[in-house]
Design a protein around this motif. Sequence first.
Motif, mmCIF file in Angstrom:
data_model
loop_
_atom_site.group_PDB
_atom_site.id
_atom_site.type_symbol
_atom_site.label_atom_id
_atom_site.label_comp_id
_atom_site.label_asym_id
_atom_site.label_seq_id
_atom_site.Cartn_x
_atom_site.Cartn_y
_atom_site.Cartn_z
ATOM 1 N N LEU A 67 0.813 -1.212 0.000
ATOM 2 C CA LEU A 67 0.000 0.000 0.000
ATOM 3 C C LEU A 67 0.847 1.263 0.000
ATOM 4 C CD1 LEU A 67 -3.056 0.782 0.204
ATOM 5 C CD2 LEU A 67 -2.651 1.096 2.646
ATOM 6 N N ARG A 68 1.972 1.238 0.712
ATOM 7 C CA ARG A 68 2.784 2.456 0.805
ATOM 8 C C ARG A 68 3.351 2.868 -0.550
ATOM 9 N NH1 ARG A 68 5.858 -1.741 2.711
ATOM 10 N NH2 ARG A 68 8.002 -1.935 1.970
ATOM 11 N N LYS A 70 1.563 2.364 -3.410
ATOM 12 C CA LYS A 70 0.458 2.552 -4.339
ATOM 13 C C LYS A 70 -0.259 3.879 -4.168
ATOM 14 C CE LYS A 70 -1.656 -1.390 -3.335
ATOM 15 N NZ LYS A 70 -2.588 -2.527 -3.416
ATOM 16 N N THR A 71 0.112 4.653 -3.149
ATOM 17 C CA THR A 71 -0.658 5.845 -2.828
ATOM 18 C C THR A 71 -0.593 6.918 -3.900
ATOM 19 O OG1 THR A 71 1.231 6.664 -1.551
ATOM 20 C CG2 THR A 71 -0.489 5.506 -0.341
ATOM 21 N N LYS A 78 -8.852 8.613 -8.068
ATOM 22 C CA LYS A 78 -9.311 8.026 -6.810
ATOM 23 C C LYS A 78 -10.021 9.051 -5.938
ATOM 24 C CE LYS A 78 -5.896 4.333 -6.746
ATOM 25 N NZ LYS A 78 -4.692 3.768 -6.143
ATOM 26 N N THR A 101 -6.150 1.741 -1.298
ATOM 27 C CA THR A 101 -5.946 3.177 -1.471
ATOM 28 C C THR A 101 -7.235 3.904 -1.811
ATOM 29 O OG1 THR A 101 -5.287 2.772 -3.767
ATOM 30 C CG2 THR A 101 -3.532 2.963 -2.143
ATOM 31 N N THR A 102 -8.105 3.298 -2.613
ATOM 32 C CA THR A 102 -9.341 3.976 -2.995
ATOM 33 C C THR A 102 -10.301 4.056 -1.821
ATOM 34 O OG1 THR A 102 -9.070 3.154 -5.254
ATOM 35 C CG2 THR A 102 -11.218 4.042 -4.671
ATOM 36 N N THR A 104 -9.453 4.063 1.274
ATOM 37 C CA THR A 104 -8.875 5.039 2.204
ATOM 38 C C THR A 104 -9.296 6.450 1.819
ATOM 39 O OG1 THR A 104 -6.957 3.628 2.674
ATOM 40 C CG2 THR A 104 -6.709 5.979 3.122
ATOM 41 N N GLU A 105 -9.317 6.738 0.513
ATOM 42 C CA GLU A 105 -9.794 8.045 0.062
ATOM 43 C C GLU A 105 -11.283 8.226 0.348
ATOM 44 O OE1 GLU A 105 -8.097 10.615 -0.918
ATOM 45 O OE2 GLU A 105 -6.233 9.494 -0.717
ATOM 46 N N SER A 155 -0.985 -4.364 3.064
ATOM 47 C CA SER A 155 -2.201 -3.565 2.905
ATOM 48 C C SER A 155 -2.757 -3.008 4.203
ATOM 49 C CB SER A 155 -3.291 -4.425 2.250
ATOM 50 O OG SER A 155 -3.644 -5.504 3.095
#
Length: 259
Positions: A67-68, A70-71, A78, A101-102, A104-105, A155
């Motif tokens: 994840l780190r 992919k941000t 996103k 990531t999505t 999280t947004e 993740s």
Amino acid sequence: MSREARWQALLELLVERGRLDVEGAAKELDVSAATIRRDFDQLAEQQMLVRTRGGALVHGVSYELPLRYKTARKVSEKERIAKAVAGLITPGEVVGLTGGTTTTEVARALTLRPDLADGAPALTVVTNALNIASELAVRPQFKIVVTGGVARPQSYELVGPLADGVLDQIALDIAVVGVGAFHVKHGASAHDEGEAGINRLLCEHAARVVVAADSTKLGERAFARICTTQQVDVLVTDTGLSPEAAAQFSDAGVEVLTV
């Protein structure tokens, strides 16, 4: 360019192209070939890529960036997707949020809604994502329920039978699902079978299922199935989805929102 930013750029290029050579990557990132060789060696030690003579390959056929890293991918898309998904959620609902990531947004977009900012908890959020829980837990407008389980470092998601036990006892109004891939015929899927299992339970316990995914994930397949296409009520994606592909999802009974 910092090492972290350089590694992120290299991994992005690898995912996109499948392989890189040292000289080409050095020219593209405007650094020395020696720097790229050192980066490739260090990333190979972390099993982030496969080192070859003169270059590198992606690590396996079902490649998953942590994840780190992919941000920074598809940031504007996103953010638009997240805002649209947040708009589908009604105050007072119980919302399931998977990791990614999505999603999280989406969590961040919910914090910006003024109608959710006042008084007692306006939403109950059930999540197996540690990063989402930590961002929302400090905000009194959200009641946060975190599943149990074992954390995946890629993740920040909790997976395993401990999470299953919590999810078997709850009901959700809406599940917002981040996916590794979504295909009309093969459904929604994830790269990791543990994550797919938890996401599947969230879908099964939700009255509505929303897939939030940028267009690069559509028409693709990943290793482990989350749910069938028929179980998805709404797909929120960006305008990179072709009209033909959108029509295929619509014909399968999925409401498609492009933003």
